[in-house]
Enzyme design. Structure first.
Site, PDB file in Angstrom:
ATOM      1  N   LEU A  56     -91.815  47.347 -18.359  1.00 42.22           N
ATOM      2  CA  LEU A  56     -90.960  46.168 -19.186  1.00 42.22           C
ATOM      3  C   LEU A  56     -91.491  45.402 -20.089  1.00 42.22           C
ATOM      4  O   LEU A  56     -91.484  44.270 -20.361  1.00 42.22           O
ATOM      5  CB  LEU A  56     -90.195  45.144 -18.242  1.00 42.22           C
ATOM      6  CG  LEU A  56     -89.236  46.095 -16.909  1.00 42.22           C
ATOM      7  CD1 LEU A  56     -88.831  45.000 -16.149  1.00 42.22           C
ATOM      8  CD2 LEU A  56     -88.196  46.799 -17.913  1.00 42.22           C
ATOM      9  N   ASN A  82     -79.956  45.551 -21.935  1.00 42.01           N
ATOM     10  CA  ASN A  82     -80.666  45.789 -20.683  1.00 42.01           C
ATOM     11  C   ASN A  82     -81.569  44.569 -20.056  1.00 42.01           C
ATOM     12  O   ASN A  82     -82.353  44.022 -20.786  1.00 42.01           O
ATOM     13  CB  ASN A  82     -81.315  47.199 -20.508  1.00 42.01           C
ATOM     14  CG  ASN A  82     -81.969  47.396 -19.386  1.00 42.01           C
ATOM     15  OD1 ASN A  82     -82.709  46.838 -18.751  1.00 42.01           O
ATOM     16  ND2 ASN A  82     -81.372  48.560 -18.796  1.00 42.01           N
ATOM     17  N   CYS A 113     -85.678  49.380 -12.085  1.00 42.32           N
ATOM     18  CA  CYS A 113     -87.166  49.912 -12.780  1.00 42.32           C
ATOM     19  C   CYS A 113     -88.125  50.197 -11.723  1.00 42.32           C
ATOM     20  O   CYS A 113     -88.608  48.967 -11.048  1.00 42.32           O
ATOM     21  CB  CYS A 113     -87.519  48.589 -13.625  1.00 42.32           C
ATOM     22  SG  CYS A 113     -89.124  49.043 -14.375  1.00 42.32           S
ATOM     23  N   GLY A 226     -79.815  60.804 -17.506  1.00 46.28           N
ATOM     24  CA  GLY A 226     -80.812  61.623 -16.386  1.00 46.28           C
ATOM     25  C   GLY A 226     -81.151  62.933 -17.116  1.00 46.28           C
ATOM     26  O   GLY A 226     -80.362  64.134 -16.390  1.00 46.28           O
ATOM     27  N   GLY A 227     -81.724  63.245 -17.844  1.00 45.46           N
ATOM     28  CA  GLY A 227     -82.229  64.569 -18.348  1.00 45.46           C
ATOM     29  C   GLY A 227     -81.206  65.259 -19.496  1.00 45.46           C
ATOM     30  O   GLY A 227     -81.128  66.147 -19.588  1.00 45.46           O
TER      31      GLY A 227
END
Ligand code: SIN
Length: 286
Positions: A56, A82, A113, A226-227
């Site tokens: 972070l 965020n 995280c 995600g991907g």
């Protein structure tokens, strides 16, 4: 949308692409105080993926409000911040500081995280703590709030359900999958922080099944992440139940990836004669 931590503050790209075409930009995880992040090395490429242990690193909320928000206030594309904290109060304080700031359209609550000693994914692994953070943020701001979930829990549906009850406006998932890599020459972990979070195409099937499960269980809009690298990847997430998607790690390989994904979605819709993307949301669940 762009995924947090993969598109800077948007300002780094605004001279390269028409970023106003994007659905939203989610900026890097932001904390109350600036952070230097974890020791190097912090990135390792893996088969079909990327391990990160950034920790972070960010400029802190005050600098974000002073230096970035005034630029965002002139953009058409909404920017979401965020936020990450070590305590529930940190999250509430961050939400309060961002409330009413011109240029900030929403908050993504990062309880996922995996690279920090305190807070982060610690809150996202169980339904009660996830709900406590969500409720605290909700009562501190009038901005829409997304809550970003971690896959590193045994109960993603339970976490999503309590976060929904606690007042989230939408749920984004997934953040990275905890992982590591070892240098066999030195016999040491490759990342300075030993472990990190895996992202990229390697985690797409995990993300897709979690989006499918969560979208089947909660009424809230779900944002898939995600991907996602191509328009067809995005369509898979939408068919699993996502109302929107985020492009993340793909931007490190191809900075144009969010735009390529957008154009790929449009091409698919034209080919299939789809007039409204809503027709495809959850198609694989029917
Ligand atoms: C990091 O800064 O370590 C990554 C952020 C995240 O996983 O949310």
């Amino acid at each position: 949308m762009t995924a947090a931590g993969t598109f800077g503050y948007g300002t780094e790209y605004s001279h390269l692409f028409d970023i106003q075409k994007l659905g939203a930009i989610v900026c890097k995880g932001t904390t109350l105080e600036p952070r230097d992040g974890n020791p190097q090395p912090r990135l390792v490429e893996t088969t079909s993926g990327l391990l990160n242990s950034i920790g972070l690193q960010n400029i802190g909320v005050k600098a974000l409000i002073k230096e970035k928000a005034p630029i965002w206030a002139n953009w058409r594309v909404p920017v979401m911040v965020n936020i990450a904290g070590e305590t529930v109060d940190d999250y509430a304080q961050l939400a309060k500081e961002l409330d009413g700031v011109a240029g900030i359209s929403g908050i993504e609550v990062n309880i996922s995280c995996p690279n920090v000693k305190a807070g982060g994914a610690e809150f996202g692994v169980n339904p009660e703590s996830a709900a406590r953070v969500t409720a605290a943020v909700k009562s501190a701001t009038s901005l829409p709030i997304l809550v970003k979930l971690t896959p590193n829990t045994g109960d993603i549906v339970g976490v999503a359900a309590t976060v929904a009850e606690a007042g989230a406006d939408a749920i984004s998932l997934i953040n990275t999958v905890k992982g590591m890599a070892i240098d066999i020459a030195t016999r040491r972990p490759l990342l300075g922080n030993r472990t990190g979070g895996l992202s990229g195409p390697a985690i797409k099937p995990i993300a897709l099944s979690m989006v499918y499960e969560v979208a089947s269980a909660v009424e809230l809009p779900v944002i898939g992440c995600g991907g996602i690298t191509t328009g067809n990847d995005a369509i898979e997430f939408i068919m699993a139940g996502a109302s929107a998607i985020q492009v993340g790690t793909a931007s490190f390989v191809n900075p144009r990836a969010p735009f390529d994904v957008l154009e790929g979605i449009e091409r698919f819709m034209q080919k299939e004669g789809i007039k409204d993307i809503a027709e495809l949301i959850g198609a694989a669940r029917r």
